[in-house]
Design a protein around this motif. Structure first.
Motif, PDB file in Angstrom:
ATOM      1  N   PHE A 115       0.822  -1.197   0.000  1.00 47.73           N
ATOM      2  CA  PHE A 115       0.000   0.000   0.000  1.00 47.73           C
ATOM      3  C   PHE A 115       0.865   1.259   0.000  1.00 47.73           C
ATOM      4  CE2 PHE A 115      -2.217  -3.360   2.274  1.00 47.73           C
ATOM      5  CZ  PHE A 115      -3.447  -3.378   1.650  1.00 47.73           C
ATOM      6  N   ASP A 116       0.282   2.356  -0.527  1.00 47.25           N
ATOM      7  CA  ASP A 116       0.925   3.654  -0.365  1.00 47.25           C
ATOM      8  C   ASP A 116       0.395   4.308   0.912  1.00 47.25           C
ATOM      9  OD1 ASP A 116      -1.603   4.580  -0.903  1.00 47.25           O
ATOM     10  OD2 ASP A 116      -1.110   5.486  -2.840  1.00 47.25           O
ATOM     11  N   SER A 117       0.802   5.543   1.151  1.00 46.97           N
ATOM     12  CA  SER A 117       0.417   6.225   2.395  1.00 46.97           C
ATOM     13  C   SER A 117      -1.072   6.500   2.466  1.00 46.97           C
ATOM     14  CB  SER A 117       1.189   7.553   2.530  1.00 46.97           C
ATOM     15  OG  SER A 117       0.912   8.411   1.434  1.00 46.97           O
ATOM     16  N   GLN A 118      -1.788   6.422   1.329  1.00 46.80           N
ATOM     17  CA  GLN A 118      -3.231   6.658   1.311  1.00 46.80           C
ATOM     18  C   GLN A 118      -4.029   5.362   1.418  1.00 46.80           C
ATOM     19  OE1 GLN A 118      -4.328   9.864   1.318  1.00 46.80           O
ATOM     20  NE2 GLN A 118      -2.135  10.337   1.420  1.00 46.80           N
ATOM     21  N   GLY A 119      -3.329   4.247   1.603  1.00 46.75           N
ATOM     22  CA  GLY A 119      -4.028   2.979   1.734  1.00 46.75           C
ATOM     23  C   GLY A 119      -4.408   2.340   0.418  1.00 46.75           C
ATOM     24  N   ARG A 120      -3.844   2.817  -0.701  1.00 44.01           N
ATOM     25  CA  ARG A 120      -4.141   2.243  -2.010  1.00 44.01           C
ATOM     26  C   ARG A 120      -3.111   1.174  -2.355  1.00 44.01           C
ATOM     27  NH1 ARG A 120      -4.348   8.130  -4.725  1.00 44.01           N
ATOM     28  NH2 ARG A 120      -2.335   8.033  -3.685  1.00 44.01           N
ATOM     29  N   SER A 280      -5.149  13.420  13.011  1.00 41.08           N
ATOM     30  CA  SER A 280      -5.780  13.189  11.705  1.00 41.08           C
ATOM     31  C   SER A 280      -7.219  12.690  11.805  1.00 41.08           C
ATOM     32  CB  SER A 280      -4.952  12.219  10.849  1.00 41.08           C
ATOM     33  OG  SER A 280      -3.677  12.771  10.587  1.00 41.08           O
ATOM     34  N   THR A 327      -3.496  18.539  13.075  1.00 43.73           N
ATOM     35  CA  THR A 327      -2.579  18.488  11.931  1.00 43.73           C
ATOM     36  C   THR A 327      -1.942  19.840  11.649  1.00 43.73           C
ATOM     37  OG1 THR A 327      -4.465  18.850  10.421  1.00 43.73           O
ATOM     38  CG2 THR A 327      -3.775  16.569  10.814  1.00 43.73           C
TER      39      THR A 327
END
Length: 409
Positions: A115-120, A280, A327
């Protein structure tokens, strides 16, 4: 003294198992030395080419299913974001030196999402072990030997399965007990005085403990006004649920004392700085004033609430959106906006599990919500809440938790 850096590329190359990295289009992005050696293909022949272009099924075998099974597994990992351990597959490989000659091979594959940092899911890690010799050795055994081995294996597996099933039953019973107690304590049904028609729903993600970081709240204010809020803590499980309980209580108190939703979220943001795991978190708050038929709202990085008008039109409350809680490096006032409504309109607040889907643009998801609201706007809040869940949640269950509030204005 700091530890020396690790050369992960060298580690990847030296792994003693066959490992390849595939893009979501099933194109080779990289392969380690073991994969190159056992596949019989050079790295140059692999990188940038589709997996099934290089390794198709044997065209001379009408019953060949290795490529089809592997593609189904990889697609399933892309869709669900969950690792898939496949059964042993017969997947023949064409000779490089004698085109048209296929060698019978057996493989044990495991496909894992990255996954990437966005959960994709951005890459698939394809780990495979060749077990051809083991299969051939098994086939060389006598029928009697195989029968005795299989009988012993079946007995062992049966006992193991019974033990696993019993442990699962006990674990599920305990999880359900904990989940129901926490849900009742942290997400009680609203206790309104009868002047307001409202419905709330909470649906957990599939495969998760029956609580997580999503919450809703309705607070009756002096003068007959009503404050409505939803929020979403990052993560799942009991830790996220604990953070959710703290933030929900804090926002509930703030809405009773603050001068509007923006100030309530400012107070919540300051409080969130002292709560581990709260960074977040997203939240949205709406104050409903029946005196002047207005909605005053503010959002901390949350998806916009929706006003479904009785004439079939839909308006998003998206003019007062700031970053999520904790944030910003320094405290700043939060934005707020106002929107008028008419008697008979419907206000809907929700968390992302209701609308967000993998590989789907959020505008498409929000349009689907708007269409459902317009089509069913005449339903009472309880019926409308159930209908929205049926219309919008996947039949197999959502991969994220869902909180939903429906208020008839």
């Amino acid at each position: 003294m700091s530890e020396p850096g690790i050369d992960y590329e060298s580690v990847f190359r030296a792994l003693p198992a066959m490992v390849a990295l595939l893009t979501p289009g099933l194109v080779f992005a990289d392969a380690n030395d073991e994969f190159v050696r056992y596949s019989g293909r050079s790295r140059t022949e692999l990188i940038g080419r589709n997996l099934f272009e290089i390794f198709p099924d044997n065209p001379n075998d009408p019953g060949a299913t290795g490529a089809r099974n592997l593609e189904a597994s990889l697609r399933r990992v892309l869709e669900t974001g969950e690792r898939d351990t496949m059964a042993i597959q017969r997947y023949d490989v064409q000779s490089q030196t004698r085109p048209g000659t296929w060698h019978q091979r057996y493989w044990s594959p495991v496909n894992t999402p990255i996954f990437d940092s966005q959960g994709r899911v951005v890459l698939l890690l394809h780990r495979v072990e060749e077990v051809t010799e083991l299969i051939h050795a098994r086939d060389r055994a006598t029928v009697g030997d195989r029968a005795r081995v299989l009988e012993a294996e079946l007995y062992t597996r049966s006992r193991e399965l019974q033990d696993v099933n019993e442990r699962l039953r006990l674990a599920h019973a305990r999880e359900r007990e904990v989940a129901l107690a926490l849900q009742d304590a942290m997400l009680p049904a609203p206790r309104l005085d009868g002047r307001h028609q409202a419905a709330v729903r909470y649906r957990p993600a599939i495969g998760a403990l029956n609580v997580a970081g999503d919450w809703f709240d309705l607070v009756e204010l002096p003068g007959g006004s009503l404050a409505v809020a939803v929020g979403d803590v990052v993560g799942h499980g009991l830790v996220a649920a604990g953070v959710m309980g703290q933030l929900r209580s804090a926002l509930s108190a703030a809405m009773r004392a603050a001068d509007g939703p923006a100030q309530a979220l400012e107070v919540l943001g300051l409080y969130a700085r002292s709560v581990p795991g709260a960074q977040s978190t997203t939240a949205a708050a709406v104050y409903i004033d029946w005196g002047d038929y207005s909605l005053t709202y503010s959002s901390a990085g949350h998806l916009p609430p929706v006003l479904a008008r009785s004439d079939g039109t839909v308006a998003y409350l998206d003019q007062a959106t700031d970053p999520p809680l904790d944030t910003r490096p320094e405290h700043l006032p939060r934005a707020r906006a106002r929107l008028e409504f008419k008697e008979g309109d419907t206000l809907v607040l929700y968390t992302d599990g209701l609308v967000e889907r993998r590989r789907e643009d959020i505008d498409v998801s929000l349009a689907r919500l708007a269409d459902s609201l317009a089509a069913h706007r005449d339903l009472e809040p309880e019926e409308l809440a159930d209908t929205l869940l049926v219309d919008l949640l996947p039949a197999a269950g959502a991969t994220d938790d869902t909180a939903l509030v429906v208020v008839r204005l």
